[in-house]
Write a protein that holds these residues in place. Sequence first.
Motif, PDB file in Angstrom:
ATOM      1  N   ALA A  55       0.830  -1.200   0.000  1.00 35.41           N
ATOM      2  CA  ALA A  55       0.000   0.000   0.000  1.00 35.41           C
ATOM      3  C   ALA A  55       0.865   1.250   0.000  1.00 35.41           C
ATOM      4  O   ALA A  55       1.954   1.281   0.589  1.00 35.41           O
ATOM      5  N   LEU A  56       0.360   2.294  -0.682  1.00 31.60           N
ATOM      6  CA  LEU A  56       0.949   3.627  -0.638  1.00 31.60           C
ATOM      7  C   LEU A  56      -0.102   4.568  -0.083  1.00 31.60           C
ATOM      8  O   LEU A  56      -1.235   4.614  -0.570  1.00 31.60           O
ATOM      9  N   SER A  57       0.260   5.325   0.948  1.00 28.15           N
ATOM     10  CA  SER A  57      -0.694   6.226   1.594  1.00 28.15           C
ATOM     11  C   SER A  57       0.003   7.529   1.954  1.00 28.15           C
ATOM     12  O   SER A  57       1.220   7.675   1.799  1.00 28.15           O
TER      13      SER A  57
ATOM     14  N   LEU B 146       4.835   3.908   2.682  1.00 29.16           N
ATOM     15  CA  LEU B 146       4.649   2.588   2.089  1.00 29.16           C
ATOM     16  C   LEU B 146       4.393   1.574   3.190  1.00 29.16           C
ATOM     17  O   LEU B 146       5.038   1.610   4.242  1.00 29.16           O
ATOM     18  N   GLY B 147       3.458   0.663   2.941  1.00 29.57           N
ATOM     19  CA  GLY B 147       3.194  -0.428   3.869  1.00 29.57           C
ATOM     20  C   GLY B 147       3.298  -1.758   3.150  1.00 29.57           C
ATOM     21  O   GLY B 147       2.877  -1.889   1.998  1.00 29.57           O
TER      22      GLY B 147
ATOM     23  N   LEU C 196      11.840  -3.205   0.339  1.00 31.32           N
ATOM     24  CA  LEU C 196      10.880  -2.165  -0.010  1.00 31.32           C
ATOM     25  C   LEU C 196      11.633  -0.857  -0.209  1.00 31.32           C
ATOM     26  O   LEU C 196      12.453  -0.461   0.636  1.00 31.32           O
ATOM     27  N   GLN C 197      11.367  -0.162  -1.344  1.00 31.16           N
ATOM     28  CA  GLN C 197      12.078   1.074  -1.657  1.00 31.16           C
ATOM     29  C   GLN C 197      11.099   2.164  -2.077  1.00 31.16           C
ATOM     30  O   GLN C 197      10.073   1.894  -2.705  1.00 31.16           O
TER      31      GLN C 197
ATOM     32  N   PHE D 298       6.588  -0.421   7.585  1.00 26.00           N
ATOM     33  CA  PHE D 298       6.199   0.848   6.992  1.00 26.00           C
ATOM     34  C   PHE D 298       7.451   1.672   6.706  1.00 26.00           C
ATOM     35  O   PHE D 298       8.426   1.638   7.458  1.00 26.00           O
ATOM     36  N   LEU D 299       7.412   2.400   5.595  1.00 18.58           N
ATOM     37  CA  LEU D 299       8.529   3.235   5.163  1.00 18.58           C
ATOM     38  C   LEU D 299       7.978   4.606   4.801  1.00 18.58           C
ATOM     39  O   LEU D 299       7.171   4.736   3.880  1.00 18.58           O
TER      40      LEU D 299
END
Length: 508
Positions: free
Chosen positions: A382-384, A392-393, A428-429, A404-405
């Motif tokens: 997910a992007l929020s 990012l999740g 994740l990037q 999460f990032l």
Amino acid sequence: MGLHKRERGNKEKKERINVRNLLAYGEIYHISQALSGASKAGIRCEEKVRACDSSPCLWGGTCLDLPRQEYMCKCPEGRHGAKCESETDRSLAKGHLVPDFNGFGCLLLPRVPRAGRSLSLELWFLARSPDGILFYVGQGVSGQNASLAGDFLSIALVDGHLVFRFDLGSGPLTLRYPEKVTLGEWHKATASRHKRQGKLTLDNQKPIRAESPEPLSELNLRTSVFLGGLKDRNIEDATLVNLPGLDGAIQRLLVNREEYLEDFGDSSLGDGNISIYQGPPCHPNPCLNLGQCLPLLGDYKCLCPKEFRGKRCQTVMSAKEQGTPVKFEGRTFLKFPNLVHRSRKTQWENHFVVTLRMEPGARSSLILWLGRGGKRRKDFLALSTAAGRLELGLALSHKSRPIFLKSSHRVDDGEWHTVEVHRLKRLLQLRVDGGQVQGRLAPPGSRVLNSNGKLWIGGSDNLPDNLPPPYYDGFVGCIKSVHVEETELHLVRHSSFDLQLNFCEDGT
């Protein structure tokens, strides 16, 4: 080998024998020299002969070698047949081609990799007869005792019932679904095994389960995939020997969530016993204005030319709709089926590029969602937005905690921003506006993202429970473009919903 010794009194005589070819494990080898008593190193097999060496594919077709000296031709657009010898009807070539079987043919497909511990199948089919072979793959044991020695996995129709069988070497497991299929209608069969456990379901109904006999739990498969029938009857599953091939059509085949029929229009149509299916839902073509029909069991999806949209490509898009950014107002949820932008579900790697503008002061919300569906939280990407920043999740299992990032720069300034999202297994990037790449690694464990292939943009009204609170609010702002892998999604034309959208007047 190749050298006989014959006793004549006290003398031993050596005879020279010329060996021209050697057949070993289904492969043919040329022997470069004769064998004699003076041979130092024995046999030299310098040249391995493959079925494709004779260049059997016509009209520029690409030859793919299969086990047992078989081959498959991937034909150029507009051609089909075992050797690409036939011309495809242009009116059919514009859409998704579906193989139609008459009960006597079979389609050879590449062998299944990495099937030892687990194997999952999803088959969309229509049957005109209550008996027929749908799917078969085996270990490739030859001889009259093949049915006593080799592993196999098969799906067939027997008296209208769906039957799933496999043998790991300790004895077969048979799962027979209780409800019969309806002849002449499209059905979805889902079969899977993990070690000794097998599962079978029809049309998303309640699955049936059982275990194969102990002790073996690995499945050894070496043959090609036989779809819709068998090429010969020397197989490991003795129950299929007297069963006819499928009289019907197969719309889709997923093996371990990978498409196996996506190149059917460019591959072999067999020996004349397989044709192109001409029936509902895509024949006659319901899509207007040169739209391509994508069959989805009994329903369909029209892939429209860029100037049109709607269920049947019936609506002419204005210049604004074709190039102006879409305005998201908190309840603008767009869904994109994976068959539109990618033919295979993304398990190992994902890449998205989104150009967006967030309204200043807008609440935290969901921009992009890829998950498995249902009410229980499972895998997702997910992007929020979170407090003016992007976040990012990622979760690769329902048992593991999501990671999460968060971006280092704010994006709630009313300006346009380009966001790059990349996932490679557990890595994740995130990068914003071409700046520094931020990264985070998920905890050890699963490296695969299992999703239903449906990409939501702007939010979703079909999310599982126990997600971060911002995910349940839709995005407020403008989105100019979305790229998935190397393909750009058109936010209006490619969406599954025929919504009345608003647009951002200032597209600069």
